[in-house]
Motif scaffolding. Structure first.
Motif, PDB file in Angstrom:
ATOM      1  N   ASN A 266       0.653  -1.527   0.326  1.00  0.00           N
ATOM      2  CA  ASN A 266      -0.157   0.110  -0.239  1.00  0.00           C
ATOM      3  C   ASN A 266       0.929   1.023   0.246  1.00  0.00           C
ATOM      4  O   ASN A 266       0.214   2.205  -0.366  1.00  0.00           O
ATOM      5  N   GLU A 267       1.234   1.210   0.845  1.00  0.00           N
ATOM      6  CA  GLU A 267       2.641   2.518   0.765  1.00  0.00           C
ATOM      7  C   GLU A 267       3.980   2.431   0.046  1.00  0.00           C
ATOM      8  O   GLU A 267       4.367   3.660  -0.587  1.00  0.00           O
ATOM      9  N   PHE A 406      -3.286   4.538   7.133  1.00  0.00           N
ATOM     10  CA  PHE A 406      -3.794   4.204   5.290  1.00  0.00           C
ATOM     11  C   PHE A 406      -5.766   4.836   5.556  1.00  0.00           C
ATOM     12  O   PHE A 406      -5.199   5.409   4.107  1.00  0.00           O
ATOM     13  N   HIS A 409      -4.583   9.214   6.171  1.00  0.00           N
ATOM     14  CA  HIS A 409      -3.522   9.684   5.088  1.00  0.00           C
ATOM     15  C   HIS A 409      -2.603   8.893   4.132  1.00  0.00           C
ATOM     16  O   HIS A 409      -2.302  10.081   3.636  1.00  0.00           O
ATOM     17  N   GLY A 410      -3.191   7.944   3.968  1.00  0.00           N
ATOM     18  CA  GLY A 410      -2.848   7.440   2.415  1.00  0.00           C
ATOM     19  C   GLY A 410      -1.582   7.019   3.168  1.00  0.00           C
ATOM     20  O   GLY A 410      -0.796   6.434   2.045  1.00  0.00           O
ATOM     21  N   SER A 411      -0.861   6.726   4.218  1.00  0.00           N
ATOM     22  CA  SER A 411       0.724   6.274   4.205  1.00  0.00           C
ATOM     23  C   SER A 411       0.403   5.660   6.292  1.00  0.00           C
ATOM     24  O   SER A 411      -0.703   6.043   7.163  1.00  0.00           O
TER      25      SER A 411
END
Length: 460
Positions: A266-267, A406, A409-411
């Motif tokens: 994902n990251e 995630f 913040h997407g991380s």
């Protein structure tokens, strides 16, 4: 004078040992060590398979591409549920050893692993509903219980002077089930095999572990179900302090083991095969060094090793935040592996502390000799189940923290900052409770203080 006969006596449908005194050096040298080592090897095997089944879904989710219709948040929730069940069942598994016998329960708990593996084999295909995957994942959680029963059982076999090494080796051999199943998954993916191939490999291994335990392990008669010990351990503040510390060590190990591959996907946009090439390294090294953590704790004191370990874990986590911000995959993977190694060392040192703490409390109560040994063994055995269960809940927290990070913040940066704060708190607790020197007492109180035993935990 010859040592008492320790041959297992057939009773109650199993192999039972009626006399067991590992603190007696003559007994240990002549017969005890050989028996203890045999049970340790077979306990490691069963626990190893249990860990593999428990962490099965950490690799199955790597097989689950877009055709399965699951989002990253769904996958983190799935692994969180598996981790949660593994934590909860550790409590009854701990007391099952005393209720049924260590050998008998190892046979049963190994056989139970067939349920989640066969169930996963049946449902692992596109089109299966997410709720079905959740229910089958719940079943896989029983593999986490094998650790608690195995540690409680082996704790009874070894003398205090060797517990750090024995418990570290037992746990490390079990923990290594995590990278082994990841390596097997890597081979399966590399050979273009599906998830059912992976499950087909493990089903017969479960049967082998159960059969070997039935043929060659032993029960110890003196390890009886002791409700009083369970209640006393639950009321002792050190049980909960050590649970908190174990969240930081084992919770990190199992949580990162479940999450590492998903974080890489994902990251950093890794494919399942690329993620599988990297995920096994950290759990492998973390498992291998767990006995080293126990050995270091035997020599220098578990509290000291644990303290410095949390400092190092906090530093490594801070570097992970930097690596994530810079999108540096090499630095991220390297430091994550270091964090796995540190969690393994801490696993060994924290578990060494448990029997030492209760042995110290026995001395403070004025107990000596076999009476002190018996008190320490019954309380530490009961406490291990609770500590292991609460510690495993840390793995749930890690997966939920990554899920929320995630989503928001997407991380994973937000999650790592939370972990950093936790390691700092664990360092503070270790120092304040087990290593801080007490303030000097007024002279008028010196005589009184000398009259009653004082608790000192720096050497545990």
């Amino acid at each position: 004078m010859s040592a008492p006969n320790t041959a297992p006596a057939p009773r109650g449908g199993g192999r039972w040992i009626d006399h067991w005194d590992p603190e007696d050096e003559t007994f240990w040298r002549q017969t005890g060590e050989r028996t203890a080592r045999r049970n340790l090897v077979l306990s490691v095997l069963s626990e190893h398979i249990g860990f593999s089944v428990w962490t099965l879904w950490s690799v199955l989710v790597l097989f689950m591409g877009p055709e399965y219709g699951l989002t990253p948040a769904d996958k983190f929730l799935l692994t969180s549920v598996v981790t949660l069940v593994g934590a909860v069942v550790r409590v009854p598994y701990t007391f099952a050893v005393a209720a049924f016998g260590g050998r008998n329960w190892t046979v049963v708990s190994a056989g139970l692993l067939l349920i989640p593996t066969v169930a996963a084999f049946a449902v692992m295909e596109p089109g299966t509903s997410f709720s079905t995957f959740l229910w089958v994942g719940l079943l896989a959680g029983i593999g986490g219980g094998n650790f608690a029963s195995s540690m409680t059982n082996i704790n009874a076999f070894f003398p205090l002077r060797k517990k750090g090494w024995a418990l570290g080796l037992n746990a490390g051999g079990g923990n290594i089930g995590v990278p082994v199943i990841q390596l097997v998954a890597l081979a399966v993916i590399g050979a273009s095999g599906g998830p059912r191939v992976l499950l087909g490999i493990y089903i017969p291994l479960v049967v082998v572990a159960a059969v070997l335990a039935a043929l060659f392990m032993d029960n110890i008669t003196s390890v009886r179900n002791d409700t009083g010990a369970a209640l006393e351990a639950a009321k002792d503040v050190h049980t909960w302090i050590m649970s908190f510390l174990y969240i930081g060590t084992f919770g990190s190990f199992i949580g990162y083991s479940f999450a590492f591959g998903q974080v890489l996907q994902n990251e950093f946009g890794r494919t399942p095969l690329q993620a599988a090439y990297l995920t096994f390294i950290g759990p492998l090294l973390g498992s291998l060094v767990r006995p080293v953590g126990g050995r270091l704790a035997d020599r220098y004191g578990g509290a000291r090793i644990t303290l410095w370990n949390f400092i190092a874990m906090a530093a490594a986590t801070a570097v992970l935040v930097v690596a994530g911000a810079r999108k540096s995959l090499p630095l991220f993977v390297a430091v994550f592996v270091v964090l796995f190694v540190l969690s393994g060392l801490g696993n060994g040192s924290t578990y060494k502390m448990i029997p030492g703490i209760f042995r110290t409390k026995a001395a403070a109560r004025g107990l000596t000799g076999e009476e002190a040994v018996s008190y320490g063994r019954r309380l530490s055995g009961a406490a291990m189940g609770l500590i292991g269960a609460v510690g495993a809940l840390g793995g749930v927290g890690i997966n939920l923290a990554f899920r929320q990070s995630f989503l928001s913040h997407g991380s994973g940066t937000g999650a790592f900052l939370a972990f950093l704060a936790f390691y700092a708190a664990a360092f503070a607790v270790t120092w304040a409770v087990y290593l801080r020197r007490p303030a000097a007492e007024p002279r008028a109180d010196v005589a009184a203080s000398e009259a009653k035993p004082q608790l000192g935990y720096a050497e545990v």
